[in-house]
Design a protein around this motif. Structure first.
Motif, PDB file in Angstrom:
ATOM      1  N   LYS A  61      18.622  14.592 -36.894  1.00 34.30           N
ATOM      2  CA  LYS A  61      18.279  15.865 -36.256  1.00 34.30           C
ATOM      3  C   LYS A  61      17.223  15.667 -35.172  1.00 34.30           C
ATOM      4  O   LYS A  61      17.290  16.291 -34.108  1.00 34.30           O
ATOM      5  N   GLU A  62      16.247  14.816 -35.422  1.00 32.39           N
ATOM      6  CA  GLU A  62      15.208  14.540 -34.425  1.00 32.39           C
ATOM      7  C   GLU A  62      15.800  13.898 -33.172  1.00 32.39           C
ATOM      8  O   GLU A  62      15.448  14.262 -32.049  1.00 32.39           O
ATOM      9  N   ILE A  63      16.707  12.947 -33.348  1.00 27.69           N
ATOM     10  CA  ILE A  63      17.333  12.282 -32.204  1.00 27.69           C
ATOM     11  C   ILE A  63      18.179  13.271 -31.413  1.00 27.69           C
ATOM     12  O   ILE A  63      18.156  13.278 -30.179  1.00 27.69           O
ATOM     13  N   GLU A  64      18.924  14.128 -32.102  1.00 26.73           N
ATOM     14  CA  GLU A  64      19.734  15.139 -31.409  1.00 26.73           C
ATOM     15  C   GLU A  64      18.849  16.110 -30.635  1.00 26.73           C
ATOM     16  O   GLU A  64      19.197  16.526 -29.534  1.00 26.73           O
ATOM     17  N   ALA A  65      17.692  16.458 -31.190  1.00 30.41           N
ATOM     18  CA  ALA A  65      16.766  17.352 -30.486  1.00 30.41           C
ATOM     19  C   ALA A  65      16.225  16.673 -29.228  1.00 30.41           C
ATOM     20  O   ALA A  65      16.096  17.314 -28.179  1.00 30.41           O
ATOM     21  N   GLN A  66      15.916  15.377 -29.316  1.00 28.56           N
ATOM     22  CA  GLN A  66      15.454  14.630 -28.142  1.00 28.56           C
ATOM     23  C   GLN A  66      16.523  14.602 -27.062  1.00 28.56           C
ATOM     24  O   GLN A  66      16.244  14.832 -25.890  1.00 28.56           O
ATOM     25  N   ARG A  67      17.751  14.328 -27.446  1.00 27.54           N
ATOM     26  CA  ARG A  67      18.840  14.260 -26.474  1.00 27.54           C
ATOM     27  C   ARG A  67      19.105  15.628 -25.853  1.00 27.54           C
ATOM     28  O   ARG A  67      19.456  15.724 -24.681  1.00 27.54           O
ATOM     29  N   GLY A  68      18.940  16.678 -26.635  1.00 29.70           N
ATOM     30  CA  GLY A  68      19.157  18.024 -26.125  1.00 29.70           C
ATOM     31  C   GLY A  68      18.071  18.470 -25.161  1.00 29.70           C
ATOM     32  O   GLY A  68      18.298  19.331 -24.318  1.00 29.70           O
ATOM     33  N   ALA A  69      16.880  17.895 -25.284  1.00 28.30           N
ATOM     34  CA  ALA A  69      15.748  18.294 -24.445  1.00 28.30           C
ATOM     35  C   ALA A  69      15.593  17.396 -23.210  1.00 28.30           C
ATOM     36  O   ALA A  69      14.561  17.456 -22.553  1.00 28.30           O
ATOM     37  N   LEU A  70      16.594  16.597 -22.908  1.00 28.64           N
ATOM     38  CA  LEU A  70      16.518  15.723 -21.723  1.00 28.64           C
ATOM     39  C   LEU A  70      16.394  16.551 -20.450  1.00 28.64           C
ATOM     40  O   LEU A  70      16.996  17.615 -20.328  1.00 28.64           O
ATOM     41  N   LYS A  71      15.612  16.041 -19.510  1.00 26.77           N
ATOM     42  CA  LYS A  71      15.514  16.683 -18.196  1.00 26.77           C
ATOM     43  C   LYS A  71      15.336  15.598 -17.143  1.00 26.77           C
ATOM     44  O   LYS A  71      15.061  14.441 -17.468  1.00 26.77           O
ATOM     45  N   LYS A  72      15.508  15.981 -15.898  1.00 30.41           N
ATOM     46  CA  LYS A  72      15.375  15.023 -14.806  1.00 30.41           C
ATOM     47  C   LYS A  72      13.973  14.426 -14.815  1.00 30.41           C
ATOM     48  O   LYS A  72      12.993  15.122 -15.053  1.00 30.41           O
ATOM     49  N   GLY A  73      13.893  13.141 -14.562  1.00 28.74           N
ATOM     50  CA  GLY A  73      12.607  12.462 -14.499  1.00 28.74           C
ATOM     51  C   GLY A  73      12.179  11.814 -15.804  1.00 28.74           C
ATOM     52  O   GLY A  73      11.232  11.031 -15.817  1.00 28.74           O
ATOM     53  N   ASP A  74      12.853  12.118 -16.925  1.00 27.34           N
ATOM     54  CA  ASP A  74      12.511  11.486 -18.200  1.00 27.34           C
ATOM     55  C   ASP A  74      12.907  10.018 -18.168  1.00 27.34           C
ATOM     56  O   ASP A  74      13.913   9.646 -17.558  1.00 27.34           O
ATOM     57  N   LYS A  75      12.127   9.197 -18.829  1.00 25.04           N
ATOM     58  CA  LYS A  75      12.457   7.778 -18.950  1.00 25.04           C
ATOM     59  C   LYS A  75      13.126   7.594 -20.304  1.00 25.04           C
ATOM     60  O   LYS A  75      12.589   8.014 -21.321  1.00 25.04           O
ATOM     61  N   VAL A  76      14.300   6.968 -20.300  1.00 22.38           N
ATOM     62  CA  VAL A  76      15.073   6.806 -21.520  1.00 22.38           C
ATOM     63  C   VAL A  76      15.460   5.353 -21.728  1.00 22.38           C
ATOM     64  O   VAL A  76      15.486   4.556 -20.787  1.00 22.38           O
ATOM     65  N   THR A  77      15.753   5.031 -22.981  1.00 27.61           N
ATOM     66  CA  THR A  77      16.292   3.735 -23.348  1.00 27.61           C
ATOM     67  C   THR A  77      17.673   3.978 -23.935  1.00 27.61           C
ATOM     68  O   THR A  77      17.818   4.747 -24.883  1.00 27.61           O
ATOM     69  N   ALA A  78      18.666   3.352 -23.360  1.00 27.99           N
ATOM     70  CA  ALA A  78      20.043   3.482 -23.839  1.00 27.99           C
ATOM     71  C   ALA A  78      20.622   2.084 -23.991  1.00 27.99           C
ATOM     72  O   ALA A  78      20.806   1.382 -22.990  1.00 27.99           O
ATOM     73  N   MET A  79      20.888   1.674 -25.218  1.00 24.45           N
ATOM     74  CA  MET A  79      21.447   0.352 -25.507  1.00 24.45           C
ATOM     75  C   MET A  79      20.589  -0.760 -24.922  1.00 24.45           C
ATOM     76  O   MET A  79      21.107  -1.748 -24.405  1.00 24.45           O
ATOM     77  N   GLY A  80      19.282  -0.591 -24.918  1.00 29.70           N
ATOM     78  CA  GLY A  80      18.378  -1.600 -24.380  1.00 29.70           C
ATOM     79  C   GLY A  80      18.157  -1.500 -22.889  1.00 29.70           C
ATOM     80  O   GLY A  80      17.377  -2.259 -22.327  1.00 29.70           O
ATOM     81  N   ILE A  81      18.834  -0.587 -22.225  1.00 31.68           N
ATOM     82  CA  ILE A  81      18.680  -0.397 -20.784  1.00 31.68           C
ATOM     83  C   ILE A  81      17.676   0.718 -20.556  1.00 31.68           C
ATOM     84  O   ILE A  81      17.820   1.813 -21.101  1.00 31.68           O
ATOM     85  N   ILE A  82      16.664   0.456 -19.746  1.00 28.30           N
ATOM     86  CA  ILE A  82      15.627   1.445 -19.475  1.00 28.30           C
ATOM     87  C   ILE A  82      15.869   2.024 -18.090  1.00 28.30           C
ATOM     88  O   ILE A  82      16.082   1.286 -17.131  1.00 28.30           O
ATOM     89  N   GLY A  83      15.848   3.355 -18.000  1.00 27.93           N
ATOM     90  CA  GLY A  83      16.068   3.992 -16.714  1.00 27.93           C
ATOM     91  C   GLY A  83      15.464   5.384 -16.679  1.00 27.93           C
ATOM     92  O   GLY A  83      14.981   5.904 -17.683  1.00 27.93           O
ATOM     93  N   THR A  84      15.497   5.997 -15.496  1.00 29.60           N
ATOM     94  CA  THR A  84      14.989   7.342 -15.283  1.00 29.60           C
ATOM     95  C   THR A  84      16.169   8.278 -15.084  1.00 29.60           C
ATOM     96  O   THR A  84      17.094   7.963 -14.340  1.00 29.60           O
ATOM     97  N   VAL A  85      16.126   9.431 -15.729  1.00 30.16           N
ATOM     98  CA  VAL A  85      17.230  10.384 -15.656  1.00 30.16           C
ATOM     99  C   VAL A  85      17.280  11.008 -14.268  1.00 30.16           C
ATOM    100  O   VAL A  85      16.292  11.577 -13.795  1.00 30.16           O
ATOM    101  N   LEU A  86      18.421  10.883 -13.606  1.00 25.43           N
ATOM    102  CA  LEU A  86      18.648  11.512 -12.299  1.00 25.43           C
ATOM    103  C   LEU A  86      19.442  12.797 -12.437  1.00 25.43           C
ATOM    104  O   LEU A  86      19.134  13.798 -11.814  1.00 25.43           O
ATOM    105  N   ARG A  87      20.488  12.745 -13.242  1.00 26.59           N
ATOM    106  CA  ARG A  87      21.367  13.896 -13.387  1.00 26.59           C
ATOM    107  C   ARG A  87      21.871  13.950 -14.827  1.00 26.59           C
ATOM    108  O   ARG A  87      22.184  12.928 -15.427  1.00 26.59           O
TER     109      ARG A  87
END
Length: 143
Positions: A61-87
Protein backbone atom coordinates in the motif's frame (compact mmCIF):
# COMPACT_ATOMS: atom_id res chain seq x y z
CA UNK A 1 5.12 -7.79 18.28
CA UNK A 2 6.67 -8.93 21.57
CA UNK A 3 3.21 -9.64 22.97
CA UNK A 4 2.37 -11.84 20.00
CA UNK A 5 5.59 -13.79 20.29
CA UNK A 6 5.16 -14.13 24.06
CA UNK A 7 1.59 -15.43 23.69
CA UNK A 8 2.71 -17.83 20.94
CA UNK A 9 5.48 -19.25 23.16
CA UNK A 10 3.15 -19.53 26.16
CA UNK A 11 0.54 -21.33 24.10
CA UNK A 12 3.12 -23.76 22.78
CA UNK A 13 4.47 -24.47 26.25
CA UNK A 14 0.97 -25.10 27.56
CA UNK A 15 0.19 -27.51 24.76
CA UNK A 16 3.51 -29.34 24.98
CA UNK A 17 3.50 -29.63 28.76
CA UNK A 18 -0.08 -30.85 28.95
CA UNK A 19 -0.72 -34.22 30.60
CA UNK A 20 -1.73 -35.59 27.21
CA UNK A 21 1.89 -35.82 26.13
CA UNK A 22 3.11 -37.27 29.44
CA UNK A 23 0.54 -40.05 29.61
CA UNK A 24 1.99 -42.59 27.23
CA UNK A 25 0.35 -45.54 28.93
CA UNK A 26 -3.15 -44.22 28.51
CA UNK A 27 -4.75 -44.16 25.09
CA UNK A 28 -5.34 -40.63 23.87
CA UNK A 29 -8.96 -40.01 22.96
CA UNK A 30 -9.50 -39.00 19.34
CA UNK A 31 -11.31 -35.87 20.45
CA UNK A 32 -8.31 -34.40 22.29
CA UNK A 33 -5.82 -35.26 19.52
CA UNK A 34 -7.98 -33.47 16.98
CA UNK A 35 -8.36 -30.46 19.24
CA UNK A 36 -4.62 -30.19 19.73
CA UNK A 37 -4.06 -30.35 15.97
CA UNK A 38 -6.65 -27.65 15.35
CA UNK A 39 -5.06 -25.40 17.98
CA UNK A 40 -1.57 -25.83 16.48
CA UNK A 41 -2.79 -25.14 12.93
CA UNK A 42 -4.76 -22.05 14.01
CA UNK A 43 -1.75 -20.79 15.98
CA UNK A 44 0.47 -21.23 12.92
CA UNK A 45 -2.03 -19.40 10.69
CA UNK A 46 -2.29 -16.50 13.12
CA UNK A 47 1.50 -16.38 13.38
CA UNK A 48 1.93 -16.28 9.57
CA UNK A 49 -0.76 -13.62 9.22
CA UNK A 50 0.92 -11.23 11.66
CA UNK A 51 4.52 -11.97 10.63
CA UNK A 52 4.25 -12.33 6.84
CA UNK A 53 0.99 -11.31 5.20
CA UNK A 54 0.05 -8.17 7.11
CA UNK A 55 3.44 -6.38 6.82
CA UNK A 56 3.56 -7.23 3.10
CA UNK A 57 0.11 -5.67 2.58
CA UNK A 58 1.22 -2.50 4.38
CA UNK A 59 4.40 -2.28 2.31
CA UNK A 60 2.47 -2.77 -0.93
CA UNK A 61 0.00 0.00 0.00
CA UNK A 62 2.85 2.40 0.79
CA UNK A 63 4.53 1.74 -2.58
CA UNK A 64 1.23 2.23 -4.44
CA UNK A 65 0.70 5.53 -2.60
CA UNK A 66 4.20 6.67 -3.63
CA UNK A 67 3.56 5.76 -7.26
CA UNK A 68 0.20 7.52 -7.18
CA UNK A 69 1.75 10.72 -5.82
CA UNK A 70 4.36 11.03 -8.59
CA UNK A 71 4.78 14.47 -10.11
CA UNK A 72 7.12 16.16 -12.54
CA UNK A 73 10.57 16.78 -11.12
CA UNK A 74 10.57 13.83 -8.69
CA UNK A 75 13.68 11.67 -8.68
CA UNK A 76 12.86 7.98 -8.97
CA UNK A 77 14.63 4.65 -9.05
CA UNK A 78 13.22 2.08 -11.47
CA UNK A 79 15.01 -1.27 -11.80
CA UNK A 80 18.24 0.36 -10.63
CA UNK A 81 17.93 3.23 -13.11
CA UNK A 82 17.86 6.68 -11.53
CA UNK A 83 16.11 9.50 -13.35
CA UNK A 84 13.94 12.60 -13.05
CA UNK A 85 10.26 12.45 -13.98
CA UNK A 86 9.50 14.49 -17.11
CA UNK A 87 6.04 13.28 -17.99
CA UNK A 88 3.49 11.01 -16.30
CA UNK A 89 1.19 8.93 -18.49
CA UNK A 90 -1.54 6.47 -17.57
CA UNK A 91 0.65 3.36 -17.15
CA UNK A 92 4.14 4.70 -17.81
CA UNK A 93 6.51 7.51 -16.82
CA UNK A 94 9.07 9.31 -19.01
CA UNK A 95 12.38 9.70 -17.15
CA UNK A 96 15.30 11.94 -18.01
CA UNK A 97 18.70 10.47 -17.22
CA UNK A 98 21.81 12.32 -16.07
CA UNK A 99 23.26 12.40 -19.58
CA UNK A 100 20.05 13.87 -21.05
CA UNK A 101 18.65 10.71 -22.58
CA UNK A 102 15.00 9.87 -21.97
CA UNK A 103 13.40 6.50 -21.35
CA UNK A 104 9.88 5.31 -20.76
CA UNK A 105 9.37 3.12 -17.69
CA UNK A 106 6.30 1.25 -16.45
CA UNK A 107 4.99 2.70 -13.17
CA UNK A 108 5.08 -0.74 -11.56
CA UNK A 109 8.86 -0.86 -11.97
CA UNK A 110 9.42 2.22 -9.81
CA UNK A 111 10.81 1.19 -6.43
CA UNK A 112 11.79 4.49 -4.79
CA UNK A 113 10.54 8.07 -5.07
CA UNK A 114 12.35 11.16 -3.76
CA UNK A 115 10.30 14.35 -4.06
CA UNK A 116 11.95 16.99 -6.22
CA UNK A 117 12.54 20.61 -5.30
CA UNK A 118 10.73 23.53 -6.91
CA UNK A 119 13.74 24.03 -9.17
CA UNK A 120 13.56 20.42 -10.35
CA UNK A 121 9.85 20.78 -11.10
CA UNK A 122 10.43 23.93 -13.18
CA UNK A 123 13.26 22.27 -15.11
CA UNK A 124 11.11 19.21 -15.84
CA UNK A 125 8.19 21.33 -17.07
CA UNK A 126 10.49 23.41 -19.29
CA UNK A 127 12.14 20.27 -20.72
CA UNK A 128 8.74 18.67 -21.34
CA UNK A 129 7.49 21.77 -23.19
CA UNK A 130 10.66 21.82 -25.32
CA UNK A 131 10.26 18.14 -26.15
CA UNK A 132 6.62 18.57 -27.13
CA UNK A 133 7.36 21.60 -29.32
CA UNK A 134 10.17 19.71 -31.10
CA UNK A 135 7.80 16.82 -31.66
CA UNK A 136 5.24 19.18 -33.25
CA UNK A 137 7.93 20.78 -35.46
CA UNK A 138 9.09 17.39 -36.72
CA UNK A 139 5.56 16.28 -37.54
CA UNK A 140 4.92 19.56 -39.40
CA UNK A 141 8.10 19.11 -41.43
CA UNK A 142 6.97 15.64 -42.57
CA UNK A 143 3.81 17.10 -44.15
Amino acid sequence: MKKIMYSFICLQSLILSSPLLGAEDEAMPNDQGLMQTVIMISTALIFFYFILWRPEQKRRKEIEAQRGALKKGDKVTAMGIIGTVLRIQEQTVILKMYDGSKIEVVKGAISDVVPGSEEDIKKAEKEDRNTQSKRIDISDADN
